[in-house]
Motif scaffolding. Sequence first.
Motif, PDB file in Angstrom:
ATOM      1  N   HIS A 187      -2.665   8.159  -8.759  1.00 35.63           N
ATOM      2  CA  HIS A 187      -2.049   7.009  -8.101  1.00 35.63           C
ATOM      3  C   HIS A 187      -2.624   6.582  -6.956  1.00 35.63           C
ATOM      4  CE1 HIS A 187       1.386   9.169 -10.336  1.00 35.63           C
ATOM      5  NE2 HIS A 187       0.816   8.695 -11.146  1.00 35.63           N
ATOM      6  N   ARG A 188      -4.054   6.836  -6.748  1.00 37.10           N
ATOM      7  CA  ARG A 188      -4.398   6.553  -5.316  1.00 37.10           C
ATOM      8  C   ARG A 188      -5.155   5.175  -5.112  1.00 37.10           C
ATOM      9  NH1 ARG A 188      -8.221  10.299  -4.246  1.00 37.10           N
ATOM     10  NH2 ARG A 188      -8.322  10.954  -6.435  1.00 37.10           N
ATOM     11  N   ASP A 189      -4.707   4.324  -5.546  1.00 34.97           N
ATOM     12  CA  ASP A 189      -5.376   3.014  -5.344  1.00 34.97           C
ATOM     13  C   ASP A 189      -5.549   2.663  -4.021  1.00 34.97           C
ATOM     14  OD1 ASP A 189      -5.498   1.695  -7.921  1.00 34.97           O
ATOM     15  OD2 ASP A 189      -3.349   1.250  -7.933  1.00 34.97           O
ATOM     16  N   PRO A 200       1.541   2.576  -4.577  1.00 33.29           N
ATOM     17  CA  PRO A 200       0.503   2.316  -5.274  1.00 33.29           C
ATOM     18  C   PRO A 200       0.848   2.455  -6.749  1.00 33.29           C
ATOM     19  CG  PRO A 200       0.169   4.324  -4.288  1.00 33.29           C
ATOM     20  CD  PRO A 200       1.388   3.767  -3.597  1.00 33.29           C
ATOM     21  N   THR A 244       2.252  -0.946  -7.796  1.00 32.33           N
ATOM     22  CA  THR A 244       1.163  -1.891  -8.157  1.00 32.33           C
ATOM     23  C   THR A 244       0.519  -1.724  -9.334  1.00 32.33           C
ATOM     24  OG1 THR A 244       0.915  -1.765  -5.569  1.00 32.33           O
ATOM     25  CG2 THR A 244      -1.050  -2.592  -6.988  1.00 32.33           C
ATOM     26  N   GLN A 245       0.364  -0.267  -9.843  1.00 34.77           N
ATOM     27  CA  GLN A 245      -0.321  -0.236 -11.135  1.00 34.77           C
ATOM     28  C   GLN A 245       0.425  -0.635 -12.094  1.00 34.77           C
ATOM     29  OE1 GLN A 245      -1.578   4.038 -11.718  1.00 34.77           O
ATOM     30  NE2 GLN A 245      -3.039   4.044  -9.681  1.00 34.77           N
ATOM     31  N   SER A 249      -9.205  -0.352  -7.471  1.00 35.27           N
ATOM     32  CA  SER A 249      -8.328   0.509  -8.324  1.00 35.27           C
ATOM     33  C   SER A 249      -8.748   1.781  -8.566  1.00 35.27           C
ATOM     34  CB  SER A 249      -8.490  -0.309  -9.828  1.00 35.27           C
ATOM     35  OG  SER A 249      -9.475   0.147 -10.603  1.00 35.27           O
ATOM     36  N   SER A 280       1.012  -1.349   0.099  1.00 35.76           N
ATOM     37  CA  SER A 280       0.083  -0.055   0.027  1.00 35.76           C
ATOM     38  C   SER A 280       0.795   1.303   0.090  1.00 35.76           C
ATOM     39  CB  SER A 280      -1.033   0.172   1.387  1.00 35.76           C
ATOM     40  OG  SER A 280      -0.176  -0.002   2.316  1.00 35.76           O
ATOM     41  N   ARG A 322      -6.130   0.047  -0.930  1.00 34.47           N
ATOM     42  CA  ARG A 322      -6.420  -1.372  -0.335  1.00 34.47           C
ATOM     43  C   ARG A 322      -7.280  -1.115   0.524  1.00 34.47           C
ATOM     44  NH1 ARG A 322      -2.881  -5.093   0.587  1.00 34.47           N
ATOM     45  NH2 ARG A 322      -2.228  -4.056   2.504  1.00 34.47           N
TER      46      ARG A 322
END
Lengths: 199, 266
Positions: free
Chosen positions: A186-188, A115, A118-119, A166, A112, A190
């Motif tokens: 960029h604010r995924d 992010p 992760t993307q 997402s 986390s 979790r």
Amino acid sequence: MDGWAAGLFVVLSVWLCLSVLVQLSAAWPRLGRLWRWDALGLLPQYHFFAPSPVRHDYHLLVRTYDQAGIAGAWFEAMGPPPRRPWNIVWNPDRRAYKSLCDLMQVVSHGSSNSPRATQLSLPYLAILNYACAVVRRDHVTTHVQFLLAVSHGPLTDVPPQAVFLSVPHRLTNIDDPLGRAGDADHRDARVGGRGDLVP
Amino acid sequence: MILSAVQAMRITEMLASAGVVISSLEVLARPRWLADTSWNSWTVHRLRYASTAGGPVESALTVVFAYPQILGVVAARALSALAILLIPLAGPAHAALLAVVAAGLAVRMLRSPYGGEGSDQVFCIVFVTLAAVAAHPSPTTIKIGLWFIAAQACLAYCTSGISKIASKVWWNGSALLGVLRTRSWGNPALAAWLGRHETVNRWTSRLIGITEACFPLVLLAPPSLVTPILLAGLLFHLVCAAVMGLNCFVWAFAATYAAIAFTALN
């Protein structure tokens, strides 16, 4: 023993020793590095459902946004396939679902703190690729967003939980030829517990 | 039970071939999951390595791995396995067919590491070994091949068993119950029954781990016990297929049993 037999004995012995070593990676994680060099999957992973098996079902939900920024309803793009009596000999849906579960597991356990990483991860991109493909493309649909959720089977009272949300990704539309899927902030999120779905 | 090395090798390749035919047909029955619109898209998965993301390597692999060409690879694998199953071949043709199946199984991992299961690993190990033996078949290479397949099977059971014994959730039974409660791999009726009989659930869970961990002892067992132990193993995989839908595990591990029997009895 002829030359071929001797060579075969040496190669298979080395293969067996490496197979034993990678099984010990749970206790000695450094040994897991051997898998990095194993592009063809010749070093097996024999822990089958151990030490801690997945005890939930994964679900992939997708929704779209329109030009006004209003989100549509979530719909389930993929969930556990129904089990049939003939699955004892023929179970074609198992394989596709397993591959999506593997991807969702990686994404939902992503850091986390990063992010953006992760993307840009392959599992994220693979799921996003499918999410983009299953939504209806029209002139008012501008963005797509996906949600990973888990449920715990038909016997439990525990409600399904959202585990990863997402960011909305812009879709390429006919009237927006320069738009690119993946153009997002960029604010995924979790999410845990009962699932707070606010990005 | 008297089993020659050649017979054991033939039984191994027949059972493994049957399993590969089924698993390949399962892939071909759902072709859209390999398409570019799927999460298994080669367009995405080629980004896994820098060398496969672009350049000559990527161009070469795309010829084979892109959709729908990948279906041709799976079909070639299925047809080769079917030929091995139905026709007792020998010589270069035999080795070539085994090599096609082995390559077809290995490239699956190269295309995407996601979605594989234990049966795929066992099939791959068995066919690579069979192909290497068939390239230069002799009594010695056949015995070496059978020994290796038996050792890999014992390693698989032992690793799985020790991992379960060492796991708190397997020892207290919550792992078994948790898996059986899922829609993916479970069975609601059995899960409900085990949920009402906690002691049975706990000891079933423990016995699975203990039995798997002790499986390699089959190699030291008296000859009269080898067949009953292997039949028990087969029954275990059939139950897993019925309860969890893991149908290909039956063929993958049954294929190793002829090698185990030969090694244990000789």
